[in-house]
Design an enzyme around this catalytic site. Structure first.
Site, PDB file in Angstrom:
ATOM      1  N   GLY A 207      -1.685  -2.256  -0.241  1.00  0.00           N
ATOM      2  CA  GLY A 207      -0.271  -1.886  -0.335  1.00  0.00           C
ATOM      3  C   GLY A 207       0.486  -2.748  -1.335  1.00  0.00           C
ATOM      4  O   GLY A 207       0.048  -2.914  -2.477  1.00  0.00           O
ATOM      5  N   GLU A 208       1.579  -3.347  -0.885  1.00  0.00           N
ATOM      6  CA  GLU A 208       2.402  -4.133  -1.811  1.00  0.00           C
ATOM      7  C   GLU A 208       1.697  -5.406  -2.274  1.00  0.00           C
ATOM      8  O   GLU A 208       2.204  -6.131  -3.129  1.00  0.00           O
ATOM      9  CB  GLU A 208       3.747  -4.480  -1.172  1.00  0.00           C
ATOM     10  N   GLY A 210      -1.360  -5.335  -3.656  1.00  0.00           N
ATOM     11  CA  GLY A 210      -2.312  -5.016  -4.713  1.00  0.00           C
ATOM     12  C   GLY A 210      -3.637  -4.472  -4.232  1.00  0.00           C
ATOM     13  O   GLY A 210      -3.732  -3.898  -3.135  1.00  0.00           O
ATOM     14  N   ASP A 238      -3.485   7.580  -2.577  1.00  0.00           N
ATOM     15  CA  ASP A 238      -4.109   8.707  -3.293  1.00  0.00           C
ATOM     16  C   ASP A 238      -3.748   8.667  -4.776  1.00  0.00           C
ATOM     17  O   ASP A 238      -4.562   9.016  -5.632  1.00  0.00           O
ATOM     18  CB  ASP A 238      -3.642  10.038  -2.688  1.00  0.00           C
TER      19      ASP A 238
HETATM   20  P1  AMP Z   1      -1.645   7.988   1.712  1.00  0.00           P
HETATM   21  O1  AMP Z   1      -0.208   7.596   1.899  1.00  0.00           O
HETATM   22  O2  AMP Z   1      -2.185   7.666   0.361  1.00  0.00           O
HETATM   23  O3  AMP Z   1      -2.520   7.518   2.828  1.00  0.00           O
HETATM   24  O4  AMP Z   1      -1.718   9.572   1.780  1.00  0.00           O
HETATM   25  C1  AMP Z   1      -0.795  10.362   2.435  1.00  0.00           C
HETATM   26  C2  AMP Z   1      -1.217  11.813   2.310  1.00  0.00           C
HETATM   27  O5  AMP Z   1      -2.405  12.005   3.056  1.00  0.00           O
HETATM   28  C3  AMP Z   1      -0.172  12.744   2.874  1.00  0.00           C
HETATM   29  O6  AMP Z   1       0.337  13.546   1.830  1.00  0.00           O
HETATM   30  C4  AMP Z   1      -0.904  13.570   3.931  1.00  0.00           C
HETATM   31  O7  AMP Z   1      -0.711  14.955   3.789  1.00  0.00           O
HETATM   32  C5  AMP Z   1      -2.360  13.227   3.742  1.00  0.00           C
HETATM   33  N1  AMP Z   1      -3.038  13.007   5.031  1.00  0.00           N
HETATM   34  C6  AMP Z   1      -2.542  12.436   6.143  1.00  0.00           C
HETATM   35  N2  AMP Z   1      -3.463  12.412   7.135  1.00  0.00           N
HETATM   36  C7  AMP Z   1      -4.585  12.976   6.633  1.00  0.00           C
HETATM   37  C8  AMP Z   1      -5.887  13.246   7.150  1.00  0.00           C
HETATM   38  N3  AMP Z   1      -6.233  12.927   8.392  1.00  0.00           N
HETATM   39  N4  AMP Z   1      -6.775  13.824   6.320  1.00  0.00           N
HETATM   40  C9  AMP Z   1      -6.439  14.141   5.062  1.00  0.00           C
HETATM   41  N5  AMP Z   1      -5.249  13.933   4.509  1.00  0.00           N
HETATM   42  C10 AMP Z   1      -4.310  13.352   5.275  1.00  0.00           C
END
Ligand code: AMP
Length: 308
Positions: A207-208, A210, A238
């Site tokens: 996260g913040e 790094g 992501d």
């Molecule tokens: P992150 O903040 O990088 O963890 O990703 C958040 C994104 O992951 C959101 O846009 C969600 O739609 C997606 N997400 C949340 N839970 C899941 C899951 N169990 N499987 C796949 N994608 C997910």
């Protein structure tokens, strides 16, 4: 330039932060990965599934970024995957309020014909069996398979997750999830244990604080850019993965040395993602701004010291 195939959720998200709240907005792991990787103008395709409730304008947005969406199946009478989360005041931790798999529950991914020989495969967050199925469909072994996952799948499909982790070269995972996966608090020990599960490269996102890249006994660390305001961290992980994979696809070089730059690109792009709700900041992000921030990154981390 290498081709990049991305699998992951294309979703509706509802987000609550100390700054505000959204209704259902565009989200999903593959969405953030695709938007981030599109910064590199690589040939990319998303493999996913949505319901008949998913707006055409969101699909158009991905197409406009030159992402091939022929691998996004639309189940007309089904509902799109929905996730909802609430962030704590520190913005580093969050509670998942809802995960509705909907059309994802029995999704059989189909990799578009043109992408079955893609050199880079980015297995974004979704069911590990779907991730494995994408690897099964590749007609030649990809140069690099990268996997991202989260605690939800560790809780609900651990064995399947281990089976796909075995098959990939790189895993990107956050610190809390690395600890959950290995039962180790030390991230160095956790990375070693994940190496033993299969991946030669382990990226731990903090996260913040790094990200760390581990390869055998070597470690590389990239800080996160200190930002005045983090508005919504959703998708930062992501976006990091998309920047990482996109840069490697663009350069075609999957060496450890080049992965260090990929980590920097990933961190830089993630620093934009958190500035607005959902995908908003990533939808129109000029390259010039990315380059300015990369320069800031260089200035932040460069020093010249004499060993006395
Ligand atoms: P992150 O903040 O990088 O963890 O990703 C958040 C994104 O992951 C959101 O846009 C969600 O739609 C997606 N997400 C949340 N839970 C899941 C899951 N169990 N499987 C796949 N994608 C997910």
């Amino acid at each position: 330039m290498s081709k990049l195939v991305i699998v992951g959720t294309v979703a509706f998200d509802a987000i609550e932060t100390p700054f505000g709240k959204t209704d259902k907005i565009l989200g999903g792991a593959a969405t953030f990965i695709g938007l981030s990787a599109s910064q590199f103008n690589v040939d990319s395709a998303i493999v996913s599934v949505v319901g008949g409730d998913f707006p055409q304008e969101y699909l158009d947005l991905l197409s406009e970024k030159n992402i091939d969406i022929s691998g996004i199946e639309i189940i007309k009478d089904g509902k799109t995957f929905f996730w909802s989360g609430r962030y704590h005041n520190d913005m580093n931790s969050r509670d998942t309020l809802a995960t509705e798999l909907n059309v994802l529950a029995d999704f059989n991914p189909v990799v578009p014909q043109d992408y079955k020989d893609a050199e880079i495969v980015m297995l974004g967050n979704l069911h590990p069996i779907v991730q494995s199925s994408v690897l099964d469909q590749m007609t030649k072994k990809p140069k690099l398979a990268i996997l991202d996952t989260m605690n939800f799948w560790m809780d609900s499909a651990l064995e399947d997750l281990h089976n796909v982790i075995k098959r990939v070269d790189v895993i990107t995972i956050n610190d809390e999830e690395a600890r959950q996966l290995t039962g180790e608090y030390s991230l160095v020990v956790a990375a070693r244990k994940i190496h033993e599960m299969g991946p030669k490269y382990v990226v731990i996102k903090k996260g913040e604080h790094g990200a760390l890249l581990f390869h055998n006994d070597s470690v590389f660390y990239a800080p996160a850019l200190p930002l005045e305001e983090v508005f919504d961290p959703t998708g930062a992980g992501d976006t990091f993965a998309g920047g990482f994979a996109g840069y490697l696809a663009k350069t075609g070089d999957v060496s450890f040395e080049n992965m260090k730059n990929a980590v920097i690109y990933g961190s830089t792009l993630a620093s934009f993602c958190v500035e607005k709700f959902g995908t908003e900041r990533m939808e129109n992000l000029p390259k010039k701004e990315v380059h300015q921030r990369l320069q800031q990154f260089k200035d932040l981390t460069q020093f010249d010291i004499e060993l006395t």
